[in-house]
Motif scaffolding. Sequence first.
Motif, PDB file in Angstrom:
ATOM      1  N   GLY A 233      29.293  11.801  30.917  1.00  0.00           N
ATOM      2  CA  GLY A 233      29.945  10.509  31.177  1.00  0.00           C
ATOM      3  C   GLY A 233      30.567   9.923  29.928  1.00  0.00           C
ATOM      4  O   GLY A 233      31.226   8.892  29.916  1.00  0.00           O
ATOM      5  N   GLY A 234      30.563  10.627  28.899  1.00  0.00           N
ATOM      6  CA  GLY A 234      31.283  10.616  27.670  1.00  0.00           C
ATOM      7  C   GLY A 234      32.827  10.592  27.574  1.00  0.00           C
ATOM      8  O   GLY A 234      33.310  11.238  28.569  1.00  0.00           O
ATOM      9  N   PRO A 235      33.642  10.151  26.579  1.00  0.00           N
ATOM     10  CA  PRO A 235      35.155  10.594  26.771  1.00  0.00           C
ATOM     11  C   PRO A 235      35.360  11.947  26.592  1.00  0.00           C
ATOM     12  O   PRO A 235      34.592  12.982  26.040  1.00  0.00           O
ATOM     13  N   GLY A 255      36.716  11.430  18.318  1.00  0.00           N
ATOM     14  CA  GLY A 255      36.320  10.729  19.352  1.00  0.00           C
ATOM     15  C   GLY A 255      36.260  11.621  20.771  1.00  0.00           C
ATOM     16  O   GLY A 255      36.952  11.546  21.561  1.00  0.00           O
ATOM     17  N   GLY A 256      35.196  12.193  20.880  1.00  0.00           N
ATOM     18  CA  GLY A 256      34.693  13.087  21.887  1.00  0.00           C
ATOM     19  C   GLY A 256      35.857  14.225  22.360  1.00  0.00           C
ATOM     20  O   GLY A 256      36.137  14.869  23.142  1.00  0.00           O
ATOM     21  N   ASP A 257      36.488  14.950  21.284  1.00  0.00           N
ATOM     22  CA  ASP A 257      37.280  16.052  21.475  1.00  0.00           C
ATOM     23  C   ASP A 257      36.653  17.386  21.150  1.00  0.00           C
ATOM     24  O   ASP A 257      37.028  18.328  21.132  1.00  0.00           O
ATOM     25  N   ASP A 258      35.064  17.357  20.938  1.00  0.00           N
ATOM     26  CA  ASP A 258      34.581  18.715  20.763  1.00  0.00           C
ATOM     27  C   ASP A 258      34.287  19.441  22.187  1.00  0.00           C
ATOM     28  O   ASP A 258      34.584  18.786  23.333  1.00  0.00           O
ATOM     29  N   LEU A 259      34.295  20.657  22.033  1.00  0.00           N
ATOM     30  CA  LEU A 259      34.492  21.359  23.473  1.00  0.00           C
ATOM     31  C   LEU A 259      33.224  21.203  24.375  1.00  0.00           C
ATOM     32  O   LEU A 259      33.560  21.241  25.645  1.00  0.00           O
ATOM     33  N   LEU A 260      32.340  21.053  24.011  1.00  0.00           N
ATOM     34  CA  LEU A 260      31.067  20.510  25.254  1.00  0.00           C
ATOM     35  C   LEU A 260      31.673  19.239  25.707  1.00  0.00           C
ATOM     36  O   LEU A 260      31.316  19.027  27.170  1.00  0.00           O
ATOM     37  N   THR A 261      32.130  18.267  25.221  1.00  0.00           N
ATOM     38  CA  THR A 261      32.437  16.955  25.933  1.00  0.00           C
ATOM     39  C   THR A 261      33.621  17.406  26.623  1.00  0.00           C
ATOM     40  O   THR A 261      33.603  16.862  27.888  1.00  0.00           O
ATOM     41  N   LEU A 262      34.551  18.238  26.349  1.00  0.00           N
ATOM     42  CA  LEU A 262      35.603  18.462  27.242  1.00  0.00           C
ATOM     43  C   LEU A 262      35.195  19.248  28.465  1.00  0.00           C
ATOM     44  O   LEU A 262      35.504  19.394  29.491  1.00  0.00           O
ATOM     45  N   LEU A 263      34.176  20.272  28.204  1.00  0.00           N
ATOM     46  CA  LEU A 263      33.454  21.139  29.239  1.00  0.00           C
ATOM     47  C   LEU A 263      32.964  20.000  30.332  1.00  0.00           C
ATOM     48  O   LEU A 263      32.935  20.356  31.484  1.00  0.00           O
TER      49      LEU A 263
END
Length: 478
Positions: A233-235, A255-263
Amino acid sequence: MAGGADAGAGAGAEVPELVGVPLLGSLFDLKSDSLGTYLRAQHRHGDLVRVTAGPPGMRAELYCVFSPEGAQQVLASDSVNFRKDNAFYQEVRDSFGNGLLTSQDEDYLRQRRLVQPLFTRRRVDGYAGAVAAETASVIAAWEEALDGVVDVSDEMTHLALRAVARILFGTDVEATADVVARCFPVITDYVLRRGYSPANIPRHWPTPGNRRAAAAMDELYGVCDKIIAERRGGPGADATGQDATGQDGARQDGGGDDLLTLLAAARSSDDGEFDAAELRDQVLIFLLAGHETTATSLCFALHLLARHPEEQDRAREEISRVLGDRTPEAADLDRLPYLTRVLKEAMRLYPAAPVIGRKAVVDTTIGEHTVPAGADVIVAPWVTHRHPEHWPDPDRFDPERFTPEAEAARPRYAWFPFGGGPRACIGQHFSMLESVVVLAMILRAYEFEAVDTEIPVGAGITLRADGPVRCRVRRVAG
């Protein structure tokens, strides 16, 4: 080379066998030196050899494919005939999950479609800064090296793990890197023991080995699950691979650009999205494949340069001329052709995936021989990368083998450190980018002299040095 499913099924010359000892075949040779055994098999019998191991009733039989053309059949042109159904992949699947490395059929296709947008060249190029930051930390730490000697195997493993953990987890890198470093060796050794054993006891039996592995998996899964829960649910990115700024590239503001957030944000109308368990499977596979393979390439590139000072000086001259004092960036990958050739030659001599296994599902003709349905099959970059027909004086370190003209003159699968075909490594551009950035920064800062000149290696889940790979490092003058 002729090929194809059921082409000449049951026909053709008998596949030659590497002769071992009575009753046990090549069991002890494979256990003590599997890579050397495969090389001997090719030298004695050619490009398709049968290797047997184990007592009657528990005997394993491997069909070993060593030619570039045969490797292309198994991995690419006839890849539908060869599946990841062998015992080794099942052990990896049971320990590290059903991610891109181990999944098959529709599971794999769905995962690949969801993940692919996150591995475009432009997006991956955005991670060069994270790699450079971790490399700068290592360079600074080497100022305190005892007697100026470092073990580049340990150091590159540490660096590659920190880099991939930073890219995967962003600000949570500190919470994960230590856990991975502690738990991965326990789990990978467990996978190896079970994957190459003719028989295994059930995993749930409370033996010391089972309990150690279970505790390591619980700890590793726990830290991943905690971070995944925070990311849901994060950015992040939509299914096109664009981040919250609308750009096809990693943001630099954290601001939420790590690969896990993108996955976690990846989704499409056809494929849905990853649930928490699927996310963990992808993370574990990326951690496994994303740090051990690159660490191997970096370790042996530095080792080879430490043993070949003229090539080291030439690489350093190119780095100094192209970069000056600035931090390398993604665009420099194309501006450092000699350094890239050094890396490719290191990956030829020391491929991180020295052996790749498959299970034949239909009779398939390779050259003059037929590989029967049900056979365990391997292709071996370790051997093919030394094939005398394509690599004169194959054990000699020579980056000039990878000039554009030389590469164009060889078969496509004479060099395949990232596999090939529809299951080729999705992270190969990232691995090359990371390796060139790291080597450029380290070689600009330090000169290397080999302390350990002969390095024994073994085939684990990835290639590994069976002992230290020590180099004496000195700050580059000026």
